[in-house]
Design a protein around this motif. Structure first.
Motif, PDB file in Angstrom:
ATOM      1  N   TRP A 181     -59.941  -6.366  -5.854  1.00 30.22           N
ATOM      2  CA  TRP A 181     -59.661  -7.711  -6.359  1.00 30.22           C
ATOM      3  C   TRP A 181     -59.355  -7.666  -7.858  1.00 30.22           C
ATOM      4  CZ3 TRP A 181     -57.974 -12.058  -4.671  1.00 30.22           C
ATOM      5  CH2 TRP A 181     -58.133 -13.232  -5.407  1.00 30.22           C
ATOM      6  N   THR A 182     -60.060  -6.811  -8.571  1.00 31.56           N
ATOM      7  CA  THR A 182     -59.771  -6.619  -9.999  1.00 31.56           C
ATOM      8  C   THR A 182     -58.338  -6.133 -10.185  1.00 31.56           C
ATOM      9  OG1 THR A 182     -62.101  -6.054 -10.380  1.00 31.56           O
ATOM     10  CG2 THR A 182     -60.527  -5.472 -12.112  1.00 31.56           C
ATOM     11  N   PHE A 183     -57.935  -5.158  -9.357  1.00 29.39           N
ATOM     12  CA  PHE A 183     -56.558  -4.663  -9.422  1.00 29.39           C
ATOM     13  C   PHE A 183     -55.564  -5.759  -9.071  1.00 29.39           C
ATOM     14  CE2 PHE A 183     -52.900  -3.021  -7.051  1.00 29.39           C
ATOM     15  CZ  PHE A 183     -52.286  -2.271  -8.045  1.00 29.39           C
ATOM     16  N   THR A 184     -55.919  -6.631  -8.107  1.00 30.31           N
ATOM     17  CA  THR A 184     -55.027  -7.722  -7.710  1.00 30.31           C
ATOM     18  C   THR A 184     -54.710  -8.622  -8.894  1.00 30.31           C
ATOM     19  OG1 THR A 184     -55.923  -7.700  -5.458  1.00 30.31           O
ATOM     20  CG2 THR A 184     -54.787  -9.698  -6.163  1.00 30.31           C
ATOM     21  N   ILE A 185     -55.725  -8.963  -9.679  1.00 34.62           N
ATOM     22  CA  ILE A 185     -55.510  -9.835 -10.836  1.00 34.62           C
ATOM     23  C   ILE A 185     -54.650  -9.127 -11.883  1.00 34.62           C
ATOM     24  CG2 ILE A 185     -56.664 -11.037 -12.736  1.00 34.62           C
ATOM     25  CD1 ILE A 185     -59.008 -11.519 -10.868  1.00 34.62           C
ATOM     26  N   ILE A 186     -54.909  -7.839 -12.098  1.00 36.94           N
ATOM     27  CA  ILE A 186     -54.108  -7.076 -13.065  1.00 36.94           C
ATOM     28  C   ILE A 186     -52.652  -6.991 -12.601  1.00 36.94           C
ATOM     29  CG2 ILE A 186     -53.796  -4.809 -14.124  1.00 36.94           C
ATOM     30  CD1 ILE A 186     -56.832  -4.454 -13.966  1.00 36.94           C
ATOM     31  N   ALA A 187     -52.460  -6.702 -11.312  1.00 40.18           N
ATOM     32  CA  ALA A 187     -51.094  -6.625 -10.778  1.00 40.18           C
ATOM     33  C   ALA A 187     -50.382  -7.964 -10.888  1.00 40.18           C
ATOM     34  CB  ALA A 187     -51.137  -6.166  -9.319  1.00 40.18           C
ATOM     35  N   GLY A 188     -51.109  -9.060 -10.673  1.00 41.79           N
ATOM     36  CA  GLY A 188     -50.510 -10.372 -10.823  1.00 41.79           C
ATOM     37  C   GLY A 188     -50.070 -10.649 -12.251  1.00 41.79           C
ATOM     38  N   ALA A 189     -50.877 -10.182 -13.214  1.00 51.49           N
ATOM     39  CA  ALA A 189     -50.502 -10.359 -14.621  1.00 51.49           C
ATOM     40  C   ALA A 189     -49.234  -9.575 -14.952  1.00 51.49           C
ATOM     41  CB  ALA A 189     -51.655  -9.928 -15.517  1.00 51.49           C
ATOM     42  N   ILE A 190     -49.144  -8.360 -14.416  1.00 47.88           N
ATOM     43  CA  ILE A 190     -47.938  -7.556 -14.659  1.00 47.88           C
ATOM     44  C   ILE A 190     -46.717  -8.218 -14.037  1.00 47.88           C
ATOM     45  CG2 ILE A 190     -46.845  -5.325 -14.204  1.00 47.88           C
ATOM     46  CD1 ILE A 190     -49.646  -4.078 -14.251  1.00 47.88           C
ATOM     47  N   TRP A 191     -46.870  -8.742 -12.819  1.00 47.33           N
ATOM     48  CA  TRP A 191     -45.765  -9.437 -12.147  1.00 47.33           C
ATOM     49  C   TRP A 191     -45.362 -10.684 -12.925  1.00 47.33           C
ATOM     50  CZ3 TRP A 191     -46.163 -12.113  -6.703  1.00 47.33           C
ATOM     51  CH2 TRP A 191     -44.866 -12.446  -6.259  1.00 47.33           C
ATOM     52  N   ALA A 192     -46.346 -11.419 -13.444  1.00 40.61           N
ATOM     53  CA  ALA A 192     -46.042 -12.604 -14.243  1.00 40.61           C
ATOM     54  C   ALA A 192     -45.267 -12.239 -15.502  1.00 40.61           C
ATOM     55  CB  ALA A 192     -47.336 -13.336 -14.608  1.00 40.61           C
ATOM     56  N   GLY A 193     -45.604 -11.095 -16.090  1.00 39.12           N
ATOM     57  CA  GLY A 193     -44.863 -10.646 -17.267  1.00 39.12           C
ATOM     58  C   GLY A 193     -43.414 -10.355 -16.942  1.00 39.12           C
ATOM     59  N   ASP A 194     -43.163  -9.758 -15.771  1.00 36.74           N
ATOM     60  CA  ASP A 194     -41.791  -9.465 -15.365  1.00 36.74           C
ATOM     61  C   ASP A 194     -41.027 -10.727 -14.977  1.00 36.74           C
ATOM     62  OD1 ASP A 194     -42.198  -6.814 -15.818  1.00 36.74           O
ATOM     63  OD2 ASP A 194     -42.512  -6.260 -13.723  1.00 36.74           O
ATOM     64  N   ALA A 195     -41.704 -11.656 -14.277  1.00 29.62           N
ATOM     65  CA  ALA A 195     -41.011 -12.827 -13.731  1.00 29.62           C
ATOM     66  C   ALA A 195     -40.883 -13.958 -14.741  1.00 29.62           C
ATOM     67  CB  ALA A 195     -41.757 -13.325 -12.489  1.00 29.62           C
ATOM     68  N   TRP A 196     -41.918 -14.189 -15.535  1.00 30.54           N
ATOM     69  CA  TRP A 196     -41.948 -15.363 -16.402  1.00 30.54           C
ATOM     70  C   TRP A 196     -42.029 -15.028 -17.887  1.00 30.54           C
ATOM     71  CZ3 TRP A 196     -46.282 -16.772 -12.602  1.00 30.54           C
ATOM     72  CH2 TRP A 196     -45.729 -17.250 -11.408  1.00 30.54           C
ATOM     73  N   GLY A 197     -42.101 -13.744 -18.219  1.00 28.57           N
ATOM     74  CA  GLY A 197     -42.120 -13.360 -19.613  1.00 28.57           C
ATOM     75  C   GLY A 197     -43.459 -13.515 -20.300  1.00 28.57           C
ATOM     76  N   ARG A 198     -44.521 -13.742 -19.540  1.00 28.38           N
ATOM     77  CA  ARG A 198     -45.872 -13.776 -20.121  1.00 28.38           C
ATOM     78  C   ARG A 198     -46.856 -13.274 -19.077  1.00 28.38           C
ATOM     79  NH1 ARG A 198     -48.151 -16.383 -16.542  1.00 28.38           N
ATOM     80  NH2 ARG A 198     -48.053 -18.591 -16.129  1.00 28.38           N
ATOM     81  N   TYR A 199     -47.911 -12.602 -19.542  1.00 29.40           N
ATOM     82  CA  TYR A 199     -48.879 -12.001 -18.638  1.00 29.40           C
ATOM     83  C   TYR A 199     -49.949 -12.994 -18.192  1.00 29.40           C
ATOM     84  CZ  TYR A 199     -46.796  -7.584 -20.032  1.00 29.40           C
ATOM     85  OH  TYR A 199     -45.910  -6.555 -20.263  1.00 29.40           O
ATOM     86  N   TRP A 200     -50.218 -13.998 -19.017  1.00 25.23           N
ATOM     87  CA  TRP A 200     -51.248 -14.976 -18.672  1.00 25.23           C
ATOM     88  C   TRP A 200     -50.846 -16.311 -19.254  1.00 25.23           C
ATOM     89  CZ3 TRP A 200     -55.339 -14.453 -15.464  1.00 25.23           C
ATOM     90  CH2 TRP A 200     -56.296 -15.473 -15.454  1.00 25.23           C
ATOM     91  N   GLY A 201     -50.864 -17.349 -18.415  1.00 26.35           N
ATOM     92  CA  GLY A 201     -50.435 -18.654 -18.894  1.00 26.35           C
ATOM     93  C   GLY A 201     -51.355 -19.781 -18.479  1.00 26.35           C
ATOM     94  N   TRP A 202     -52.566 -19.473 -18.027  1.00 27.69           N
ATOM     95  CA  TRP A 202     -53.534 -20.473 -17.589  1.00 27.69           C
ATOM     96  C   TRP A 202     -52.973 -21.354 -16.478  1.00 27.69           C
ATOM     97  CZ3 TRP A 202     -58.236 -19.358 -19.033  1.00 27.69           C
ATOM     98  CH2 TRP A 202     -58.432 -18.669 -20.220  1.00 27.69           C
ATOM     99  N   ASP A 203     -52.156 -20.750 -15.627  1.00 23.22           N
ATOM    100  CA  ASP A 203     -51.713 -21.416 -14.413  1.00 23.22           C
ATOM    101  C   ASP A 203     -52.933 -21.606 -13.509  1.00 23.22           C
ATOM    102  OD1 ASP A 203     -49.275 -22.114 -12.602  1.00 23.22           O
ATOM    103  OD2 ASP A 203     -50.521 -20.799 -11.355  1.00 23.22           O
ATOM    104  N   PRO A 204     -53.008 -22.705 -12.720  1.00 21.63           N
ATOM    105  CA  PRO A 204     -54.188 -22.939 -11.872  1.00 21.63           C
ATOM    106  C   PRO A 204     -54.543 -21.755 -10.971  1.00 21.63           C
ATOM    107  CG  PRO A 204     -52.843 -24.906 -11.933  1.00 21.63           C
ATOM    108  CD  PRO A 204     -52.071 -23.850 -12.665  1.00 21.63           C
ATOM    109  N   LYS A 205     -53.552 -21.104 -10.397  1.00 23.48           N
ATOM    110  CA  LYS A 205     -53.831 -19.947  -9.536  1.00 23.48           C
ATOM    111  C   LYS A 205     -54.443 -18.806 -10.341  1.00 23.48           C
ATOM    112  CE  LYS A 205     -52.689 -19.316  -5.731  1.00 23.48           C
ATOM    113  NZ  LYS A 205     -53.364 -19.431  -4.415  1.00 23.48           N
ATOM    114  N   GLU A 206     -53.942 -18.582 -11.539  1.00 25.76           N
ATOM    115  CA  GLU A 206     -54.493 -17.534 -12.399  1.00 25.76           C
ATOM    116  C   GLU A 206     -55.930 -17.860 -12.796  1.00 25.76           C
ATOM    117  OE1 GLU A 206     -50.148 -16.490 -14.462  1.00 25.76           O
ATOM    118  OE2 GLU A 206     -51.656 -17.660 -15.540  1.00 25.76           O
ATOM    119  N   VAL A 207     -56.159 -19.114 -13.128  1.00 27.47           N
ATOM    120  CA  VAL A 207     -57.500 -19.522 -13.545  1.00 27.47           C
ATOM    121  C   VAL A 207     -58.503 -19.356 -12.412  1.00 27.47           C
ATOM    122  CG1 VAL A 207     -58.906 -21.488 -14.275  1.00 27.47           C
ATOM    123  CG2 VAL A 207     -56.668 -21.101 -15.319  1.00 27.47           C
TER     124      VAL A 207
END
Length: 361
Positions: free
Chosen positions: A278-304
């Protein structure tokens, strides 16, 4: 309509047929599990309690009773005290559905239930694969696809534990019931026609991030089932240890579960095993967000809520490992953590607007 479009439409139709077919087989497995619980063996504690039913209460560890012997003579023997928890440092004796020493008829129904579950799993997996082929991408681009894949992985995890000779057949009835509910909601409320993703989300990280999230959710679910049943079983054992008389529900259901200690250990081990993923899942999501949206963390409800879920499970594991929280207090923490995961899946996707919200679910 060109040939490729017709082929994709046929694959989507095949996927739907396979999903509905799996529901039919799961229904048969459900009734087979019911038969197993009706005709199957009670747990070791339940059998001991039944053997001692009617014996007078005694403060000592034994109860003396008279039994008849051949020739009219009588002898006094000592019946052991009902033991509901294993001693510290010892290994629990497997009990409950699927354990050695059960009735032949009950175990036969249990084997039939597992066989039907295997068939349903294969049919459902075929439906998930057909859905992936119809859209030519990972089959979890919306909540319908995520739901059918999630329940497939949950059943697969259960069958893997059985293949590893783990005594988890007691989970079969609740698992099949939950899968039927999940597929029922997916096919009636969450269904979405096959479609392509927006280019920003059509990435290799869709396979990595979402697949690990599905695996984590499936294993967290197994842990939550064990935790919930532990709470019921622990209450039953406490009542039995204090000289109480279990009611009809306890006699028909709780006596057929493994010991509370076994359920507690199972839940802790599966939650601890999947937490790093699950820890890796959150890290992988941050990397994907960086590629897709240009930021690794944006306080999106799903991220929070993914982070809140991580914190909740971290608190549970930390409390177990360092604070000495065992038993019911730790179980409540585990259920709160799984509740966070459920809200992250259903609540955020349906009721909260964000970048992760599924359009039209």
């Amino acid at each position: 309509m060109n040939l490729a479009a017709a082929t994709n439409e046929n694959l989507a139709h095949t996927s739907n047929v396979l999903i509905y077919s799996s529901m039919a087989v799961y229904t048969l497995a459900f009734f087979a599990h019911i038969a197993e619980w009706v005709f199957g063996s009670r747990s070791k504690v339940g059998r001991t309690a039944a053997a001692l039913a009617g014996a007078p209460a005694a403060p000592s560890s034994t109860v003396k009773v008279q039994v008849a012997r051949k020739g009219g003579a009588t002898a006094v023997i000592e019946r052991p005290k009902i033991v509901t928890r294993s001693a510290a440092g010892t290994r629990d004796v497997p009990d409950g559905p699927g354990a050695a020493g059960g009735t032949f008829r009950g175990d036969l129904w249990g084997r039939i239930a597992v066989s039907l579950t295997v068939v349903a799993f294969l049919v459902q997996a075929g439906g998930v694969i057909a859905r992936a082929m119809s859209v030519q991408r990972a089959p979890w681009g919306n909540m319908y696809e995520f739901s059918i894949t999630f329940s497939t992985v949950a059943v697969g995890s259960y069958l893997v534990l059985l293949a590893l000779r783990k005594n988890v057949r007691w989970m079969g009835l609740m698992l099949v019931t939950t899968v039927l509910l999940d597929l029922g909601i997916a096919t009636t409320t969450l269904y979405t026609d096959s479609d392509q993703l927006v280019p920003a989300l059509d990435s290799i990280w869709l396979w990595i991030h979402v697949s690990t999230a599905i695996i984590c959710g499936a294993v967290f679910y197994l842990g939550a089932v064990g935790t919930l049943l532990y709470l019921f079983r622990d209450s039953y054992e406490n009542k039995l240890a204090n000289g109480g008389s279990p009611g009809a529900f306890a006699r028909s259901v709780l006596e057929r579960l493994p010991s509370a200690s076994s359920l507690d250990k199972f839940s802790y081990r599966v939650n601890a095993a999947v937490f790093p993923l699950w820890t890796f899942t959150i890290i992988a999501g941050a990397i994907w967000a960086g590629d897709a949206w240009g930021r690794y963390w944006g306080w999106d409800p799903k991220e929070v809520w993914s982070f809140i879920t991580w914190v909740a499970y971290a608190c549970y594991l930390h409390a177990r490992a360092t604070a000495g929280w065992k038993g019911r207090k730790a179980a409540y923490l585990a259920l709160i953590a799984f509740g966070c995961w459920l809200f992250n899946y259903y609540g955020v996707n349906i009721f909260v607007t964000g970048k992760h919200s599924y359009a039209g679910v």
